[in-house]
Design a protein around this motif. Structure first.
Motif, short mmCIF file in Angstrom:
data_model
loop_
_atom_site.label_atom_id
_atom_site.label_comp_id
_atom_site.label_asym_id
_atom_site.label_seq_id
_atom_site.Cartn_x
_atom_site.Cartn_y
_atom_site.Cartn_z
N LEU A 109 0.82 -1.21 0.00
CA LEU A 109 0.00 0.00 0.00
C LEU A 109 0.86 1.26 0.00
N GLU A 110 0.40 2.26 -0.74
CA GLU A 110 1.07 3.56 -0.78
C GLU A 110 0.05 4.64 -0.47
N ARG A 111 0.56 5.76 -0.02
CA ARG A 111 -0.28 6.92 0.30
C ARG A 111 -1.17 7.26 -0.90
N GLY A 112 -2.45 7.45 -0.65
CA GLY A 112 -3.39 7.79 -1.72
C GLY A 112 -4.15 6.61 -2.28
N ASP A 113 -3.75 5.38 -1.94
CA ASP A 113 -4.50 4.21 -2.40
C ASP A 113 -5.86 4.18 -1.72
N LEU A 114 -6.86 3.66 -2.42
CA LEU A 114 -8.19 3.49 -1.83
C LEU A 114 -8.23 2.16 -1.09
N VAL A 115 -8.69 2.16 0.15
CA VAL A 115 -8.77 0.92 0.93
C VAL A 115 -10.24 0.62 1.22
N PHE A 116 -10.61 -0.66 1.11
CA PHE A 116 -12.01 -1.07 1.18
C PHE A 116 -12.24 -2.05 2.33
N ARG B 291 -18.93 -7.12 0.37
CA ARG B 291 -17.61 -6.61 0.05
C ARG B 291 -17.66 -5.17 -0.45
N PHE B 292 -16.60 -4.43 -0.11
CA PHE B 292 -16.42 -3.07 -0.62
C PHE B 292 -17.56 -2.13 -0.21
N SER B 293 -18.14 -2.34 0.95
CA SER B 293 -19.24 -1.48 1.40
C SER B 293 -18.75 -0.22 2.11
N TYR C 219 -5.76 5.65 2.05
CA TYR C 219 -4.59 5.25 2.83
C TYR C 219 -3.61 6.41 2.98
N LEU C 220 -3.06 6.55 4.20
CA LEU C 220 -2.15 7.65 4.51
C LEU C 220 -0.70 7.20 4.70
N GLY C 221 -0.50 5.91 4.92
CA GLY C 221 0.83 5.40 5.25
C GLY C 221 0.87 4.93 6.70
N GLU C 222 1.83 4.03 6.98
CA GLU C 222 2.02 3.51 8.33
C GLU C 222 0.75 2.92 8.94
N GLY C 223 -0.04 2.28 8.10
CA GLY C 223 -1.24 1.60 8.58
C GLY C 223 -2.42 2.49 8.87
N LYS C 224 -2.34 3.77 8.56
CA LYS C 224 -3.42 4.72 8.87
C LYS C 224 -4.23 5.05 7.62
N PHE C 225 -5.51 5.34 7.82
CA PHE C 225 -6.35 5.78 6.70
C PHE C 225 -7.32 6.84 7.19
N VAL C 226 -7.77 7.68 6.26
CA VAL C 226 -8.74 8.73 6.58
C VAL C 226 -10.07 8.34 5.93
N GLY D 42 -8.38 -4.25 15.53
CA GLY D 42 -9.16 -5.46 15.24
C GLY D 42 -10.38 -5.24 14.36
N TYR D 43 -11.15 -4.20 14.65
CA TYR D 43 -12.38 -3.96 13.90
C TYR D 43 -12.12 -3.83 12.40
N TRP D 44 -11.13 -3.00 12.04
CA TRP D 44 -10.85 -2.76 10.63
C TRP D 44 -10.03 -3.90 10.02
N LYS D 45 -9.16 -4.49 10.78
CA LYS D 45 -8.32 -5.58 10.27
C LYS D 45 -9.18 -6.75 9.81
N LYS D 46 -10.23 -7.07 10.57
CA LYS D 46 -11.11 -8.19 10.23
C LYS D 46 -11.95 -7.89 8.99
N ARG D 47 -12.22 -6.61 8.74
CA ARG D 47 -13.13 -6.25 7.66
C ARG D 47 -12.45 -5.75 6.39
N TYR D 48 -11.14 -5.62 6.44
CA TYR D 48 -10.40 -5.17 5.26
C TYR D 48 -10.56 -6.19 4.13
N ASN D 49 -10.88 -5.72 2.91
CA ASN D 49 -10.99 -6.67 1.80
C ASN D 49 -10.46 -6.13 0.48
#
Length: 203
Positions: free
Chosen positions: A123-130, A137-139, A144-151, A168-175
């Motif tokens: 992942l790089e800064r500016g990527d879309l994370v779902f 899926r993808f709801s 992505y901001l970098g270092e595991g953070k997203f806005v 945990g909440y986001w890790k389980k739902r990342y797709n």
């Protein structure tokens, strides 16, 4: 206008069962609501935004940088602008148009068909994370901001903020994640009419 948000004011969701990503509609307060209720302030997001303004005053305003300008804007289902509020896809659409000149589709599930797929460890800064937050899926989408953070714009009653994908909440739902062509050297534009099936193409 098609309203395409990440949550509605009248829906409550809870985990479908241990070790699953499925969500079930329930009448009482959900696990999702309980989690979001405990994450109201955003000191990290405010810090990142302030650091950018100090350390990179003349840098081009990319997708992530632009989205950080709207930290604290209230969530509104179907919201498309900072003066009225954003939902998750509304924030991404607005920031992409303002920073990159891209016209993205309104639904997060349609955004997930654009650009190129990206592995989590690339992942790089500016990527879309779902994420899967509504039982499909993808709801939900963030930037992505970098270092595991997203806005992102989380849900009704919250505001645009920065969070950690490793919680945990986001890790389980990342797709998945997608990288738009405009995040590279060449800016791009998407036709709003065919965006659901068309990859981002260079100007």
């Amino acid at each position: 206008m098609v309203l395409a948000g990440c949550a509605t004011q009248n829906e409550n969701y809870a985990l479908g069962g241990p070790g699953t990503d499925s969500l079930m509609l329930v009448g009482d307060r959900s696990h999702r609501d309980q989690y979001l209720a405990h994450v109201r302030s955003d000191p990290l997001g405010a810090y990142l935004s302030a650091q950018e303004k100090v350390s990179r005053p003349s840098a081009p305003r990319g997708l992530a940088s632009t989205a950080l300008n709207y930290l604290g804007i209230k969530y509104r289902f179907g919201g498309n602008a900072p003066d009225t509020g954003f939902d998750c896809s509304g924030l991404v659409v607005y920031a992409a148009e303002k920073s990159l000149g891209l016209k993205l589709p309104r639904r997060s599930s349609e955004m997930a068909r654009l650009g190129q797929s990206v592995k989590r460890d690339e992942l790089e800064r500016g990527d879309l994370v779902f994420f899967n937050t509504r039982g499909h899926r993808f709801s939900h989408v963030g930037i992505y901001l970098g270092e595991g953070k997203f806005v992102h714009a989380p849900s009704t009653g919250s505001r645009v903020r920065v969070e950690d994908m490793n919680i945990g909440y986001w890790k389980k739902r990342y797709n998945g994640a997608r990288r738009l062509a405009a995040n590279g050297p060449t800016h791009a534009r998407v036709s709003g009419k065919s965006a659901a099936t068309q990859k981002v193409a260079s100007k």
